[in-house]
Design a protein around this motif. Structure first.
Motif, short mmCIF file in Angstrom:
data_model
loop_
_atom_site.label_atom_id
_atom_site.label_comp_id
_atom_site.label_asym_id
_atom_site.label_seq_id
_atom_site.Cartn_x
_atom_site.Cartn_y
_atom_site.Cartn_z
N HIS A 58 0.84 -1.20 0.00
CA HIS A 58 0.00 0.00 0.00
C HIS A 58 0.88 1.25 0.00
O HIS A 58 1.50 1.59 1.02
N ARG A 60 1.75 5.12 0.17
CA ARG A 60 1.15 6.20 0.95
C ARG A 60 0.43 7.17 0.01
O ARG A 60 0.95 7.52 -1.06
N ARG A 66 -7.24 10.16 -0.72
CA ARG A 66 -8.01 9.30 0.18
C ARG A 66 -9.50 9.63 0.12
O ARG A 66 -10.35 8.72 0.04
N ALA A 167 -3.14 8.64 10.33
CA ALA A 167 -1.79 8.52 9.76
C ALA A 167 -0.94 9.54 10.49
O ALA A 167 -0.99 10.73 10.17
N THR A 205 -3.71 3.52 9.32
CA THR A 205 -2.86 3.38 8.15
C THR A 205 -1.40 3.51 8.57
O THR A 205 -1.09 3.78 9.73
N GLU A 226 -5.15 -0.97 7.48
CA GLU A 226 -4.64 -1.38 6.18
C GLU A 226 -3.56 -2.44 6.37
O GLU A 226 -2.87 -2.47 7.40
N ALA A 229 0.33 -2.14 7.99
CA ALA A 229 0.52 -0.80 8.56
C ALA A 229 1.28 -0.90 9.88
O ALA A 229 1.08 -1.83 10.67
N ARG A 269 -7.06 -1.59 0.71
CA ARG A 269 -7.59 -0.30 0.29
C ARG A 269 -8.64 -0.40 -0.83
O ARG A 269 -9.66 0.31 -0.77
#
Length: 292
Positions: A58, A60, A66, A167, A205, A226, A229, A269
């Motif tokens: 995944h 960033r 998002r 995050a 995340t 996620e 993570a 995601r």
């Protein structure tokens, strides 16, 4: 010699190690996965929600991307966008806090590290906040705490569920105790939201650490994460030195945290939108607008 001068001397003699950029974009058409090294066509990567087609890594993404992936087109309405941080302690380490803020604002186009507002997911309404790691590591200062608190309180008044994408490296040290106070403030707003039997779902995340993990990131009715993570409070090395033992290789990953009961579900995601819509449908929330 002051502690600051000591660190400065150490930096002069220590070798400088620079991490490779997360996305090696080359000419802008291709992207190299930092996990498996696969080179993929950038449009294909974006079409797959910025998840590597070969290994599932995944990448960033920023708050704008998002929100685009998560919400129904045209449904997002931002609130409290005018709130901007100050420098109450006139803090300075190697650089002045005011300079760091200005640089982050110019590079990201954001006032601070979170975007808050309302939207809908497949017609189901929710209050939503998205933290952006680009802005000083997504650190939680007074403005981040205030915006989250206002969002939750408005959602409580209008009986809407709350969804927060976490995050963050944790509390923002440049604001000292004022930053730490945000942990209690946001947690208190969530408790009042819970007392009204309303739904709160955080998404953890990479990375979600420090004071964010120690407060609102872990207070969800359902906690999503996620894959792979980094989730934790203190750093791995600090914990190993404290416990004086070697930690597992997968320590503080989403999978490890789920195995130990702190995460309810790990959601890739590309499946997040449909998963969230299903949860909102179970909750019985209808589409509505959040009024700031």
């Amino acid at each position: 010699m002051s502690l600051l001068d000591w660190f400065a001397d150490r930096r002069k003699t220590a070798p400088v190690l620079r991490a490779a950029p997360e996305n090696d974009e080359g000419d802008g058409l291709w992207s190299k996965c930092p996990e498996c090294g696969e080179v993929v066509y950038r449009k294909d990567l974006i079409a797959n929600s910025s998840v590597c087609l070969a290994c599932g890594y995944h990448h960033r993404i920023d708050s704008e991307e998002r929100l685009r992936l998560l919400l129904d087109p045209g449904s997002f309405t931002e609130i409290d966008s005018q709130l901007s941080p100050t420098d109450p302690l006139a803090f300075k380490d190697r650089r002045a806090y005011a300079d760091r803020l200005r640089d982050s604002q110019q590079s990201t186009g954001m006032r601070d590290a979170v975007v808050c507002g309302s939207g809908s997911v497949e017609g189901f309404a929710l209050a939503v906040a998205v933290m952006d790691f680009r802005f000083m590591g997504g650190s939680m200062g007074s403005v981040v705490g205030e915006k989250l608190t206002r969002l939750i309180e408005t959602a409580t008044a209008q009986r809407l569920p709350v969804f927060v994408v976490c995050a963050s490296g944790g509390a923002r040290m440049q604001e000292g105790m004022l930053s730490l106070m945000q942990m209690a403030k946001v947690s208190g707003a969530l408790e009042r939201h819970r007392n009204q039997e309303l739904l709160y779902i955080p998404l953890l995340t990479h990375p979600t650490t420090g004071g964010v993990t120690a407060s609102f990131a872990m207070l969800g009715d359902l906690i999503l994460a996620e894959p792979k993570a980094l989730i934790g409070f203190a750093g791995r090395r600090v914990i190993e030195q404290t416990l004086r033992e070697k930690l597992p290789d997968d320590f503080q990953t989403a999978e490890y945290i789920q195995d130990h009961g702190f995460v309810d579900s790990i959601v890739p995601r590309p499946k997040l939108r449909s998963t969230l819509a299903s949860l909102l449908a179970i909750h019985g929330q209808k589409a509505a607008a959040l009024v700031g």
